[in-house]
Design a protein around this motif. Structure first.
Motif, PDB file in Angstrom:
ATOM      1  N   PRO A   1       0.799  -1.229   0.000  1.00 23.02           N
ATOM      2  CA  PRO A   1       0.000   0.000   0.000  1.00 23.02           C
ATOM      3  C   PRO A   1       0.829   1.276   0.000  1.00 23.02           C
ATOM      4  O   PRO A   1       0.279   2.364  -0.134  1.00 23.02           O
ATOM      5  CB  PRO A   1      -0.820  -0.117   1.301  1.00 23.02           C
ATOM      6  CG  PRO A   1      -0.048  -1.043   2.170  1.00 23.02           C
ATOM      7  CD  PRO A   1       0.634  -2.005   1.252  1.00 23.02           C
ATOM      8  N   ARG A   2       2.161   1.159   0.106  1.00 24.73           N
ATOM      9  CA  ARG A   2       3.005   2.344   0.100  1.00 24.73           C
ATOM     10  C   ARG A   2       3.360   2.813  -1.299  1.00 24.73           C
ATOM     11  O   ARG A   2       4.045   3.827  -1.454  1.00 24.73           O
ATOM     12  CB  ARG A   2       4.273   2.062   0.912  1.00 24.73           C
ATOM     13  CG  ARG A   2       4.021   1.836   2.395  1.00 24.73           C
ATOM     14  CD  ARG A   2       5.264   1.349   3.123  1.00 24.73           C
ATOM     15  NE  ARG A   2       5.653   0.008   2.694  1.00 24.73           N
ATOM     16  CZ  ARG A   2       6.691  -0.659   3.168  1.00 24.73           C
ATOM     17  NH1 ARG A   2       7.447  -0.088   4.107  1.00 24.73           N
ATOM     18  NH2 ARG A   2       6.983  -1.872   2.736  1.00 24.73           N
ATOM     19  N   ILE A   3       2.936   2.077  -2.313  1.00 28.07           N
ATOM     20  CA  ILE A   3       3.169   2.510  -3.690  1.00 28.07           C
ATOM     21  C   ILE A   3       1.838   2.520  -4.442  1.00 28.07           C
ATOM     22  O   ILE A   3       0.876   1.848  -4.057  1.00 28.07           O
ATOM     23  CB  ILE A   3       4.181   1.612  -4.438  1.00 28.07           C
ATOM     24  CG1 ILE A   3       3.657   0.176  -4.541  1.00 28.07           C
ATOM     25  CG2 ILE A   3       5.540   1.668  -3.797  1.00 28.07           C
ATOM     26  CD1 ILE A   3       4.500  -0.698  -5.452  1.00 28.07           C
ATOM     27  N   GLU A   4       1.804   3.298  -5.514  1.00 25.31           N
ATOM     28  CA  GLU A   4       0.653   3.348  -6.415  1.00 25.31           C
ATOM     29  C   GLU A   4       1.058   2.704  -7.734  1.00 25.31           C
ATOM     30  O   GLU A   4       2.244   2.596  -8.059  1.00 25.31           O
ATOM     31  CB  GLU A   4       0.221   4.791  -6.662  1.00 25.31           C
ATOM     32  CG  GLU A   4      -0.249   5.537  -5.434  1.00 25.31           C
ATOM     33  CD  GLU A   4      -1.676   5.191  -5.042  1.00 25.31           C
ATOM     34  OE1 GLU A   4      -2.170   4.113  -5.456  1.00 25.31           O
ATOM     35  OE2 GLU A   4      -2.299   5.986  -4.327  1.00 25.31           O
ATOM     36  N   VAL A   5       0.061   2.309  -8.502  1.00 26.23           N
ATOM     37  CA  VAL A   5       0.348   1.661  -9.788  1.00 26.23           C
ATOM     38  C   VAL A   5      -0.725   2.002 -10.801  1.00 26.23           C
ATOM     39  O   VAL A   5      -1.912   2.088 -10.471  1.00 26.23           O
ATOM     40  CB  VAL A   5       0.467   0.123  -9.621  1.00 26.23           C
ATOM     41  CG1 VAL A   5      -0.807  -0.460  -9.036  1.00 26.23           C
ATOM     42  CG2 VAL A   5       0.787  -0.541 -10.953  1.00 26.23           C
ATOM     43  N   ILE A   6      -0.291   2.246 -12.019  1.00 21.64           N
ATOM     44  CA  ILE A   6      -1.168   2.350 -13.191  1.00 21.64           C
ATOM     45  C   ILE A   6      -0.698   1.299 -14.181  1.00 21.64           C
ATOM     46  O   ILE A   6       0.507   1.177 -14.438  1.00 21.64           O
ATOM     47  CB  ILE A   6      -1.102   3.742 -13.841  1.00 21.64           C
ATOM     48  CG1 ILE A   6      -1.653   4.816 -12.897  1.00 21.64           C
ATOM     49  CG2 ILE A   6      -1.886   3.766 -15.151  1.00 21.64           C
ATOM     50  CD1 ILE A   6      -1.532   6.225 -13.449  1.00 21.64           C
TER      51      ILE A   6
END
Length: 915
Positions: free
Chosen positions: A662-667
C-alpha cells in the motif's frame, strides 16, 4: 442526439428612389432532399404589398415567385428556420455492383434521365491538361471520387469573391483560386467529362464550434458560423446524389443544407429577378444560434449542470469523511484508436501492430503527469486459451511518499528508435549488478538456447529448405527458428545472476551461488518468452521441500514501516566471505568442477531466483526476480538504474512486478480485445477522482486514443469497452467492505432491486453471456441462495472474521459458468485466501460501458459513491423476503424507490443525473 439551431438570414436592398421590382424568384427554402431535418421555416418579404406563389421547379426545388404591384424604396428578404443538427454519416450508402469500379457506364434508360447532368462545356487548354492528369485505371468508385475531391481542394485555393457570377473552369485553373461556387463548377465539369452525372447545389453551410478542441493547430471555427455555400453532387447508381464539397475536400454532412440543386448554376441562384435603375445600399446579415442542446457524446452536461454535479460530489465526500468511511475509487477505463476504426486490434483482437507502441507513448505521458519518479515496468499480462503467447502489460509504479523509484527517464528505452545493444553489454551489465549487490560476479552464467532441441528441429525440416527460411506454416514458429539460427546456437542469449534476499545480518543483504547444472552450461527451455521465464529450474540441484527457498509475498494486512531511500550503486565495505564446498552432484564430462555457496542461518536451501539480462530486439532487458518485500525490489531497481547510468545504456525493466504494497501506487496499461485497458490508481476523494479522470482522457487523446466511435448508420456512440469502477480503501484494513461486512450485503441487494443500475450504463451487451451478468441472469437457484446468504451477515457493530463476507457471497457473485471475475459485482480481490493480491478489500462494479466523455464517467462514479454513502449512513436491514423466492419471477419486477439515495445525495437530478 442533435443540436437544434436557429438560422437567421437577412438580405436588404435600400434604393435612393422608388423602383419597380419585376417578378422575383427566391430559392432560400431547404430543398426536399436535405438530410438535415428542418422543423420550422419562415420567409418574410418587404414590401408587404405583394403576391406570392410557391412552386417546385423541374428538379423538385422549392421556389417562391413574388410579384410587387407598386413601386418601393426597399426590398428585404428575411429567412428563419430551425434545423436539427443530428450527425449524418456521409458514407452511409451502397453502390450498385456495376458501378462499384470506375470507370463505368450508366444504363441507357438512366443515362437518358441524367442527360442534363452529363452536358459538358467546351474543353479549354488548362481543363484538357487537368483532365489528362486524372488516372483512368480501374479503381473503387467512391475512393476515386474522394481522392479527386481532396486533390482538387489542394490545387485550388479558397478565396471570398464578392463579384457576381461564376468563373469558368479555365479561369479557376489559371488563377489557382476561386470561391466555393467556382470550385464546385470546376469539379462538375471535370466529372461530366469523365462520364459522371453531376449537378450544382447552392445552400446554407452551418458550422458549429466543436465541443472538443483539436490537439494540434487552431480550431476549424472559433464560434458557430453560417453562410451561403455551393458544392457538387454526383449521381451514383444505388446511392443517389452524393455531395462533394471542394472547399473542405470532404463529403457533405449535416451542416450542408441545400436550397437548390440544378444542372446549371444559373437556375440555382438564391435570388433572381429584375429591378429598375437606381442607386442601392446593400445590407446582409447571417447568424446561427443554438436553441436546444440535448446531451450528446462530446458534451453530456452543460457547464452549469456539471458545476452542480461537481458540488454534489464534494457534499458526498463530506458525508463520507464525517462517517470515517475511508473510501477509495479506481477503475479500468478502455480506449480505442481515433485513426484506425477498422483494424482488427481495435475491434476484435487483443494485440496488433500499433497497440504496443501507442501504449508505450501513453504510459510515458502518464508517468510525466502522475509520477515523474515512477518506474516503468514492461511485463507480461493475461494469457487466454487460444492465444499463442501471453499479452504484454505496461506498469507504472511510484512511491506515495514522493521519493523517486527511477530517477532518469532517459535510461528507459523507447519502443521506437535506435536499438544497438550488444550481448557483450549484457554480460558487463550483469557483472556490474553483482558487484553493486555485493555478491560474487563469478556466479554470472551465460544462458544458451538448447542446442539439442534446435538441432532436432533442424533435422526434422525438409532437405531443400534452410532454417533461416524454414517454410513452416506457423509464422511464429517460422520466425522463432529463423531468429535462433541467425543469432547462432553458440552465442549466449543472455546472462543470469542467481540472487536472493538474505535475511541474516551481514555486510550484504543479498546472497548468490554458482548454479550447478547437469549439462555444465545453462540451456534455456525452448520458446521466445523473456529469458527469465525459460530458466531450467528443474535441472538445478535438488533441494528437500522443507528447505526449498520459497518466495512468500508479505501479507497485505501486515503493518508497514516508512520506506527507506535507496542509494544505488554503493558497494558494501568488504565482500562477504562464504566458505565454498565442492558439489558432488553429477556433472557433464569434461566440465569444470563448480562451487556452490554454503548457506548461512536463515538462508539454507540455496538460491532459486535470478536476475536475468538479455538483448531482445536491440534493447537490454533486465528481468526482475520475485521478492517477498517491496524494499527488496526497490533496492534491486536502484542497482539496475545505477548500472545503466554507469554504462550509459537504455534498458527495459521486465519480469516480476513489485509485490503488492500500500506504500506505492500503480497504473497499468494492457491490451484487451479491441481496446487498450488502463487500470488507474485509486483516488481518496472526489477532487482526486475528477483530476485523475479528466487527466486520463486528455493524455489518451494526445496519443490519438478516444472513447467513442461512429456506427455504420452514423450514430456517435461509445467504444463498447468496459469502464469498471473499483472501490476499496487505501489499505486492505481501511476498506469499508471489510470494516463493515453489512455494506456488501446492502449494495448487492440495492443493486438487485434496481435493474436500472445494471442496464442504464451497460451499452448493447447485456444478459447471461455479457461481461457483467446480474445475479438473476446466472443460475436459477441463485436468488434462493442469496436470501440465505444475506441472512448470515451479522448486523452493524458485530465483530466478524475478515473472510466471512467474502466466503458468503463468492459462490453467488458469479456468471453462469461460475466465473467470479465476470460477475456484475466482482469480489475477486475482496478477501480471497488464494493469493496476497486476492485480499485487498476491493469490490469491482462491472456493469458500466466506457463513456465517451470524462464527465459521463465521473457521473457514473458519483452514483456508486453516493450509494455507498447512503447505505453506510442508514444501514437498513433489507432482505429479499419482499421479493419472494420464485426464480422464475424477475427480481426487477419489484419496485424500490431510488429516492432513498437522495438521503445522502440530494441534488443528483439538479446535477444532471436523472433516474
Amino acid at each position: 442526439m442533435s443540436i437544434a439551431v436557429a438560422l437567421h438570414h437577412v438580405t436588404h436592398y435600400r434604393y435612393d428612389q422608388p423602383v419597380s421590382l419585376g417578378p422575383q424568384v427566391i430559392r432560400l427554402r431547404p430543398a426536399p432532399h436535405t438530410r438535415t431535418r428542418v422543423s420550422s421555416y419562415s420567409l418574410k418579404v418587404l414590401p408587404e404589398k405583394h403576391f406570392v406563389n410557391w412552386q417546385q421547379d423541374p428538379q423538385g426545388n422549392w421556389l417562391a415567385r413574388f410579384v410587387f404591384p407598386e413601386a418601393t424604396r426597399e426590398f428585404k428578404i428575411e429567412v428563419d428556420f430551425i434545423a436539427d443538427m443530428a450527425v449524418v454519416n456521409p458514407f452511409d450508402f451502397f453502390v450498385e455492383p456495376y458501378a462499384e469500379t470506375f470507370p463505368f457506364q450508366y444504363p441507357s434508360d438512366l443515362a437518358d434521365e441524367l442527360a442534363p447532368y452529363l452536358k459538358t462545356e467546351p474543353v479549354t487548354p488548362l481543363l484538357a491538361q487537368y483532365l489528362a492528369g486524372i488516372p483512368r485505371e480501374p479503381i473503387n468508385t467512391v475512393n476515386f471520387l474522394v481522392d479527386l475531391n481532396a486533390k482538387l481542394r489542394e490545387k485550388i485555393n479558397y478565396v471570398i469573391r464578392m463579384e457576381p457570377g461564376i468563373q469558368t473552369p479555365e479561369e479557376t485553373l489559371q488563377s489557382g483560386a476561386g470561391s466555393c461556387r467556382d470550385s464546385a463548377w470546376l469539379l462538375i465539369q471535370a466529372l461530366r467529362h469523365l462520364g459522371l452525372a453531376t449537378r450544382f447545389v447552392s445552400g446554407y453551410l452551418i458550422q458549429l464550434r466543436p465541443d472538443i478542441d483539436p490537439l494540434q493547430g487552431p480550431r476549424e471555427v472559433e464560434a458557430d458560423f453560417t453562410d451561403l455555400h455551393a458544392w457538387a453532387e454526383v449521381y451514383l447508381p444505388g446511392a443517389g446524389w452524393i455531395g462533394f464539397d471542394v472547399t473542405s475536400g470532404m463529403l457533405t454532412g449535416e451542416g450542408h443544407i441545400p436550397v437548390a440543386a440544378s444542372p446549371h448554376y444559373r437556375t440555382a441562384a438564391p435570388i433572381s429577378g429584375n429591378v429598375s435603375s437606381a442607386n442601392v445600399e446593400f445590407g446582409f446579415e447571417m447568424k446561427v444560434t443554438r436553441v436546444n442542446e440535448a446531451p450528446r457524446i462530446t458534451k453530456p452536461f452543460s457547464d452549469d449542470s456539471w458545476k452542480r454535479l461537481d458540488a454534489l460530489g464534494e457534499k458526498v465526500d463530506a458525508d463520507l469523511a464525517a462517517d470515517d468511511v475511508r473510501l477509495t475509487m479506481g477503475g479500468e477505463p478502455t480506449f480505442v484508436s481515433l485513426d484506425d476504426m477498422e483494424g482488427a486490434e481495435w475491434n476484435t483482437s487483443a494485440v496488433g501492430p500499433t497497440k504496443r507502441g501507442i501504449a508505450d507513448d501513453l504510459i510515458r505521458r502518464l508517468r510525466t503527469r502522475f509520477a515523474p519518479g515512477g518506474l516503468l515496468h514492461y511485463g507480461q499480462g493475461k494469457w487466454y486459451p487460444g492465444e499463442s503467447l501471453p499479452r504484454w502489460a505496461f506498469g507504472l509504479y511510484w512511491r506515495k511518499d514522493g521519493v523517486p523509484i527511477w530517477r532518469n527517464p532517459d535510461l528507459i528505452a523507447p519502443m521506437e528508435g535506435p536499438r544497438s545493444a550488444k550481448i557483450e553489454q549484457a554480460e558487463k551489465f550483469a557483472v556490474n549488478v553483482a558487484e553493486k549487490l555485493g555478491v560474487d560476479a563469478g556466479n554470472v552464467l551465460p544462458a544458451y538456447e538448447d542446442q539439442a532441441h534446435w538441432l532436432l528441429k533442424e533435422n526434422s525440416l525438409p532437405g531443400n529448405v534452410d532454417p533461416s527460411d524454414s517454410k513452416l506454416a506457423d509464422p511464429e514458429e517460422r520466425s522463432r527458428m529463423a531468429q535462433i539460427f541467425q543469432q547462432g546456437l553458440n552465442v549466449p542469449r543472455g546472462f543470469v545472476l542467481p540472487v536472493q534476499r538474505w535475511n541474516a545480518k551481514a555486510a550484504s543483504r543479498w546472497r548468490s551461488e554458482k548454479w550447478n547444472l547437469r549439462r555444465g552450461n545453462l540451456f534455456l527451455m525452448p520458446g521466445d518468452s523473456p529469458l527469465g521465464l525459460r530458466l531450467p529450474m528443474s535441472s538445478l540441484q535438488w533441494i528437500p521441500p522443507e528447505d526449498y527457498p520459497y518466495i512468500v509475498e508479505q501479507d497485505p494486512m501486515a503493518p508497514r514501516e516508512q520506506l527507506p531511500t535507496f542509494e544505488a550503486g554503493v558497494p558494501p565495505a568488504e565482500p562477504v566471505t562464504q566458505p565454498p564446498v565442492f558439489d558432488d552432484g553429477a556433472q557433464m564430462d569434461g566440465a569444470p568442477r563448480q562451487f556452490i555457496q554454503e548457506q548461512h542461518a536463515g538462508g539454507k536451501g540455496g538460491v532459486r531466483t535470478a536476475l536475468s539480462i538479455e538483448i531482445r530486439d536491440g534493447i537490454l532487458c533486465a528481468f526482475m526476480p520475485p521478492v517477498e518485500k517491496l524494499e527488496d525490489y526497490l533496492e534491486l531497481i536502484a542497482v539496475v538504474e545505477a548500472t545503466a547510468e554507469d554504462m550509459k545504456i537504455q534498458v527495459h525493466v521486465e519480469g516480476y512486478a513489485p509485490p503488492y504494497d500500500p506504500r506505492i501506487e500503480v497504473i497499468k496499461v494492457t491490451p484487451d480485445p479491441g481496446v487498450i485497458e488502463i487500470n488507474i490508481h485509486p483516488a481518496k476523494n472526489w477532487r482526486e477522482i475528477v483530476d485523475t479522470t479528466i487527466s486520463l482522457y486528455q493524455e489518451a487523446a494526445h496519443v490519438r486514443l478516444g472513447a467513442n466511435r461512429f456506427l455504420i448508420d452514423g450514430r456517435h456512440t461509445g467504444t463498447g469497452g468496459g469502464n469498471h469502477v473499483v472501490v476499496g480503501g487505501s489499505t486492505p484494513v481501511d476498506s469499508p467492505f471489510l470494516r463493515r461486512p453489512d455494506l456488501l450485503k446492502s449494495v448487492v441487494l440495492y443493486w438487485q432491486r434496481h435493474p436500472s443500475l445494471s442496464y442504464l450504463f451497460s451499452g448493447m451487451f447485456i444478459g447471461p453471456t455479457s461481461q457483467a451478468p446480474r445475479i438473476d441472469e446466472a443460475r436459477h437457484d441463485a436468488l434462493y441462495e442469496l436470501e440465505i446468504a444475506i441472512a448470515q451477515i451479522p448486523p452493524k457493530g458485530e465483530k466478524v472474521p475478515l473472510w466471512l463476507v467474502d466466503r458468503t457471497f463468492r459462490h453467488l457473485l458469479v456468471d453462469i459458468t461460475g466465473n467470479t471475475h465476470r460477475a456484475e459485482i466482482c469480489i475477486d480481490k475482496l478477501y480471497s485466501p488464494d493469493s496476497p493480491t486476492g485480499r485487498l478489500g476491493l469490490v469491482e462494479f462491472r456493469a458500466l460501458e466506457m463513456p465517451p466523455d470524462a464527465r459521463m464517467s465521473l457521473a457514473q462514479q458519483l452514483i456508486i459513491r453516493a450509494l455507498i454513502a447512503k447505505i453506510l449512513a442508514q444501514a437498513a436491514g433489507w432482505s429479499l423476503h419482499a421479493l419472494g423466492h420464485d426464480a422464475a419471477r424477475p427480481l426487477h419486477a419489484a419496485v424500490f424507490p431510488l429516492g432513498g439515495l437522495q438521503g445522502r445525495a440530494v441534488g443528483l437530478e439538479t446535477g444532471g443525473l436523472r433516474f
